[in-house]
Design a protein around this motif. Structure first.
Motif, mmCIF file in Angstrom:
data_model
loop_
_atom_site.group_PDB
_atom_site.id
_atom_site.type_symbol
_atom_site.label_atom_id
_atom_site.label_comp_id
_atom_site.label_asym_id
_atom_site.label_seq_id
_atom_site.Cartn_x
_atom_site.Cartn_y
_atom_site.Cartn_z
ATOM 1 N N GLY A 74 0.829 -1.192 0.000
ATOM 2 C CA GLY A 74 0.000 0.000 0.000
ATOM 3 C C GLY A 74 0.862 1.240 0.000
ATOM 4 N N ILE A 75 0.539 2.170 0.909
ATOM 5 C CA ILE A 75 1.399 3.348 1.018
ATOM 6 C C ILE A 75 1.732 3.598 2.481
ATOM 7 C CG2 ILE A 75 0.512 4.477 -1.065
ATOM 8 C CD1 ILE A 75 -1.174 6.287 0.826
ATOM 9 N N SER A 76 2.747 4.415 2.674
ATOM 10 C CA SER A 76 3.181 4.736 4.016
ATOM 11 C C SER A 76 3.461 6.229 4.056
ATOM 12 C CB SER A 76 4.411 3.876 4.308
ATOM 13 O OG SER A 76 5.190 4.471 5.277
ATOM 14 N N VAL A 77 2.804 6.930 4.989
ATOM 15 C CA VAL A 77 2.873 8.389 5.038
ATOM 16 C C VAL A 77 3.555 8.818 6.330
ATOM 17 C CG1 VAL A 77 1.526 10.531 5.013
ATOM 18 C CG2 VAL A 77 0.682 8.505 3.794
ATOM 19 N N THR A 78 4.600 9.609 6.208
ATOM 20 C CA THR A 78 5.284 10.128 7.389
ATOM 21 C C THR A 78 4.935 11.599 7.544
ATOM 22 O OG1 THR A 78 7.100 8.636 6.923
ATOM 23 C CG2 THR A 78 7.512 10.378 8.526
ATOM 24 N N SER A 79 4.349 11.921 8.697
ATOM 25 C CA SER A 79 3.921 13.307 8.910
ATOM 26 C C SER A 79 3.698 13.556 10.399
ATOM 27 C CB SER A 79 2.609 13.562 8.163
ATOM 28 O OG SER A 79 1.984 14.728 8.672
ATOM 29 N N ARG A 80 3.916 14.794 10.805
ATOM 30 C CA ARG A 80 3.617 15.139 12.198
ATOM 31 C C ARG A 80 2.110 15.061 12.473
ATOM 32 N NH1 ARG A 80 8.623 16.937 13.238
ATOM 33 N NH2 ARG A 80 9.370 18.209 11.531
ATOM 34 N N GLU A 81 1.340 15.149 11.412
ATOM 35 C CA GLU A 81 -0.121 15.148 11.550
ATOM 36 C C GLU A 81 -0.721 13.767 11.282
ATOM 37 O OE1 GLU A 81 -1.926 17.777 12.573
ATOM 38 O OE2 GLU A 81 -0.048 18.879 12.822
ATOM 39 N N ALA A 82 0.132 12.742 11.248
ATOM 40 C CA ALA A 82 -0.348 11.407 10.861
ATOM 41 C C ALA A 82 -1.530 10.958 11.717
ATOM 42 C CB ALA A 82 0.790 10.404 10.927
ATOM 43 N N ARG A 83 -1.471 11.250 13.034
ATOM 44 C CA ARG A 83 -2.514 10.791 13.936
ATOM 45 C C ARG A 83 -3.815 11.567 13.727
ATOM 46 N NH1 ARG A 83 -1.250 7.003 18.006
ATOM 47 N NH2 ARG A 83 0.997 7.096 17.730
ATOM 48 N N ASN A 84 -3.673 12.909 13.609
ATOM 49 C CA ASN A 84 -4.867 13.759 13.492
ATOM 50 C C ASN A 84 -5.562 13.603 12.152
ATOM 51 O OD1 ASN A 84 -4.362 14.786 15.993
ATOM 52 N ND2 ASN A 84 -3.113 16.495 15.203
ATOM 53 N N ARG A 85 -4.740 13.593 11.098
ATOM 54 C CA ARG A 85 -5.337 13.667 9.766
ATOM 55 C C ARG A 85 -5.471 12.314 9.081
ATOM 56 N NH1 ARG A 85 -5.418 18.798 7.565
ATOM 57 N NH2 ARG A 85 -5.531 20.341 9.214
ATOM 58 N N GLY A 86 -4.988 11.296 9.742
ATOM 59 C CA GLY A 86 -5.061 9.964 9.147
ATOM 60 C C GLY A 86 -6.458 9.594 8.687
ATOM 61 N N PRO A 87 -7.455 9.771 9.560
ATOM 62 C CA PRO A 87 -8.826 9.417 9.152
ATOM 63 C C PRO A 87 -9.291 10.162 7.903
ATOM 64 C CG PRO A 87 -8.709 9.764 11.522
ATOM 65 C CD PRO A 87 -7.373 10.157 10.971
ATOM 66 N N ASP A 88 -8.816 11.426 7.755
ATOM 67 C CA ASP A 88 -9.193 12.187 6.563
ATOM 68 C C ASP A 88 -8.692 11.512 5.300
ATOM 69 O OD1 ASP A 88 -10.244 13.916 8.357
ATOM 70 O OD2 ASP A 88 -8.591 15.382 8.237
ATOM 71 N N LEU A 89 -7.465 10.953 5.408
ATOM 72 C CA LEU A 89 -6.896 10.264 4.246
ATOM 73 C C LEU A 89 -7.749 9.059 3.885
ATOM 74 C CD1 LEU A 89 -4.654 9.731 2.133
ATOM 75 C CD2 LEU A 89 -3.442 8.438 3.888
ATOM 76 N N LEU A 90 -8.166 8.335 4.938
ATOM 77 C CA LEU A 90 -8.966 7.139 4.683
ATOM 78 C C LEU A 90 -10.268 7.506 3.976
ATOM 79 C CD1 LEU A 90 -8.391 5.224 8.045
ATOM 80 C CD2 LEU A 90 -7.163 4.993 5.871
ATOM 81 N N VAL A 91 -10.869 8.604 4.419
ATOM 82 C CA VAL A 91 -12.107 9.059 3.785
ATOM 83 C C VAL A 91 -11.843 9.429 2.332
ATOM 84 C CG1 VAL A 91 -13.861 10.884 3.768
ATOM 85 C CG2 VAL A 91 -13.138 9.859 5.954
#
Lengths: 285, 368
Positions: free
Chosen positions: B284-301
């Motif tokens: 799949g993919i792997s995203v490194t970001s300081r906002e990974a926890r907060n914005r992760g669900p947005d990515l899924l949507v």
């Protein structure tokens, strides 16, 4: 006991040169004792030679010898030299083994004196030669050989065997350090042993052999080891390859033979020491 | 300027008291021209558990061999326990323990005899030998087989005996060159406990490893070496922080095409506030970001809206493997003893894979 504390706070007794020699001497002694198969097989081949040659060729060879010398007495010094050849050839094998197993490198990171490391190993091999030559001399005497010069002569034969072994010991270590491979070292040592023995004065008088062998025998170090040991054994000037008359009696054989062996020991020894130094130095090759 | 040089000498003496190892622009080039180490500088304080991390052929073993006086540096100065490697190698040898990458014990001897040989070699005071040997046999769990010959030992037992042999003289500094390579996890953990114990007793430890887990668990400070140069330094946590944030791994059902599309969506400016690093992985993919926890669900949507099926996701803290990936563009692969190329598109991996075996060969050539 001398305890020194280095700047780094390590306490150690000062390692003496002799202490390091002893440590390595004992290590290789244990090694030999724990490999009885190697020790025994290095005895078995010369014993087989001694028994078979005297039984098979004894009667025939007798005709080629000077009068009143039994083939047992004639052959025994050659077998003593053969033993030192066999044991010396194992020296390089031990070194390659150490290099392959990493124990060599482990030794180099210790503060032991490096010359002492090799001296200890070599002394252990020389002791093996002494013990095995004593065994073969005793066996020879049982089979009917006679050391004409007595106990002192027997000691001299042991000394000659050691002097003889050194050049081959050096050769074996040099081959080991060039090939760094156990099989090559074993093959190089074994390939040389038998032919060298046969094209020398070991088994029969050189004069009884074809011309080309007589020529090769002159340049074959084994001739000189065997001649020296045989001169002592028979108490006679037995050398055929060189005609020396200046010293009288057995010294006509001993002086040139020992001189040749010493020169060989020094030259091959120097090469081996150079190779060992190179192998254990820290500069990149 | 005698006062100047005296000052210098005083400073050197000062730093000798604090540092077990000081290397300044150490270089080592093999005779065939291979530059195995090019300008490595290290300052390792006494008592530290130091890790030297890098893939095969990076120059770890070459460096450790210079520090242990087995190789002379081509350039640079190296002081170990206050002694110069070129001027006083024997004093260094007295004050270090060295456990080589390849296990080396004298197989014809028993465990106890091996340790006795090491005591002789290092000149351990005679009165101390018996006690110290028993203590070490206990420590490495070989007391039961103390009088058995080492030739019958398992790989793990030989390693432990090897380690004990490096310690008979209680050296203040111990070099461990990939000490756990080839061991099963149980044996590995046992050795780790043991290394931690000797470090607790004040011994400085210099450990090379290609196991990230090992470095993470044991080392207070790490240097990462790649192609003969140090590319990162710091505590495991510092290094992980340098990765920049947390990591969101997303598993996708569909093929490469979907992964590429998903990566584009993740990179879309609005989704993660900062500049995320997005890698396409095997699953799949792997995203490194300081906002990974907060914005992760947005990515899924966003992925669902784009018609991409998500089969799994996970937010995690970075591991040293991520550090490695961030620094070098390569994964360090602890299964396969070397490189595994990262995302399919990583550019330098082919070139590195081509050079790595060369260096290994060169290092072997210098081996003794």
């Amino acid at each position: 006991m001398n305890t020194e504390t280095t700047a780094a706070g390590v306490e150690r007794t000062s390692n003496s040169f002799l202490g390091d020699v002893w440590t390595n001497f004992m290590r290789w002694n244990i090694n030999a004792i724990r490999n009885p198969f190697v020790v025994i097989s290095s005895l078995v081949q010369p014993i087989i030679f001694l028994v078979l040659f005297t039984q098979v060729f004894g009667n025939v060879a007798g005709g080629a010898l000077q009068t009143n010398v039994s083939y047992e007495s004639y052959l025994l010094p050659a077998i003593a030299v053969q033993i030192s050849l066999v044991v010396a050839s194992s020296s390089g094998i031990g070194l390659v083994d150490d290099i392959e197993s990493g124990v060599f490198q482990k030794t180099l990171v210790t503060p032991m004196n490096r010359a002492a490391v090799f001296l200890g190993k070599t002394l252990s091999e020389l002791i093996r030669i002494v013990i095995q030559v004593v065994i073969i001399l005793a066996l020879g005497v049982v089979l009917g050989a006679n050391v004409a010069t007595g106990v002192l002569g027997a000691l001299a034969i042991i000394a000659i065997a050691i002097l003889f072994s050194l050049w081959f010991l050096a050769f074996s270590n040099t081959v080991a350090l060039i090939t760094r491979d156990q099989e090559s070292t074993i093959i190089a040592a074994n390939m040389l042993q038998l032919p060298l023995l046969f094209v020398s004065s070991a088994f029969l008088p050189v004069s009884a052999m074809p011309n080309w062998i007589q020529t090769v025998a002159i340049y074959n170090p084994i001739t000189y080891g065997v001649d020296a040991a045989r001169a002592v054994m028979l108490d006679a000037d037995v050398m055929e390859v060189l005609d020396v008359t200046a010293f009288g009696g057995i010294w006509n054989t001993l002086v040139p033979s020992l001189a040749v062996l010493i020169v060989l020991d020094v030259i091959l020894g120097a090469i081996a020491v150079y190779m060992i130094n190179r192998a254990s130095s820290a500069s990149v090759q | 300027m005698s006062t100047n040089s005296e000052d210098e000498r005083r400073q050197t003496a000062e730093s000798d008291r604090c540092y077990a190892i000081e290397a300044d622009r150490l270089e080592l080039t093999y005779a065939d021209g291979t530059e195995a180490v090019s300008g490595v500088s290290l300052s390792i304080p006494k008592g530290e558990f130091f890790g030297f991390l890098g893939p095969n052929g990076a120059g770890k073993t070459t460096t450790i061999k210079v520090l242990a006086t087995l190789l002379s540096p081509t350039a640079g100065t190296v002081r170990v326990n206050g002694f110069d490697v070129e001027d006083e190698p024997r004093k260094i040898r007295q004050s270090i323990g060295y456990m080589a990458q390849e296990t080396s014990v004298i197989t014809e001897m028993t465990a106890r005899e091996n340790l006795r040989f090491a005591c002789d070699a290092y000149g351990v005071p005679r009165g101390d030998r018996a006690g110290r040997i028993d203590e070490l046999l206990d420590l490495v769990d070989l007391a039961d087989v103390a009088d058995k010959r080492a030739e019958g030992f398992s790989g793990g037992m030989k390693k432990r005996l090897d380690a004990a042999m490096a310690l008979v003289h209680r050296p203040p500094l111990v070099f461990l060159d990939e000490p756990t390579t080839g061991l099963d996890p149980k044996a590995r953990n046992r050795l780790w406990d043991y290394f931690e114990e000797i470090n607790d007793r004040g011994t400085t430890i210099f450990l090379t490893t290609q196991y990230l887990e090992e470095a993470d668990q044991l080392c207070e400070r790490l240097s990462v070496i790649l192609d003969g140069e140090i590319v990162a330094e710091g505590s495991p946590d510092t290094l992980k922080r340098e990765v920049g944030g947390e990591i969101l791994d997303v598993e996708l059902e569909d093929g490469t095409d979907a992964r590429e599309r998903a990566a584009d969506i993740a990179l879309d400016g609005d989704l993660f506030g900062d500049d995320p690093v997005v890698d396409v992985t095997d699953v799949g993919i792997s995203v490194t970001s300081r906002e990974a926890r907060n914005r992760g669900p947005d990515l899924l949507v966003a992925l669902r809206d784009a018609g991409i099926t998500v089969t799994g996701f996970n937010v995690r803290s970075p591991t040293l493997d991520d550090v490695f990936l961030a620094i070098t563009g390569e994964h360090i692969d602890d299964e396969n003893d070397g490189f595994a190329s990262a995302a399919a598109g990583t550019e330098d991996s082919a070139a590195d894979q081509a050079t790595a075996p060369d260096q290994t060969t060169a290092a072997d050539g210098g081996d003794l």
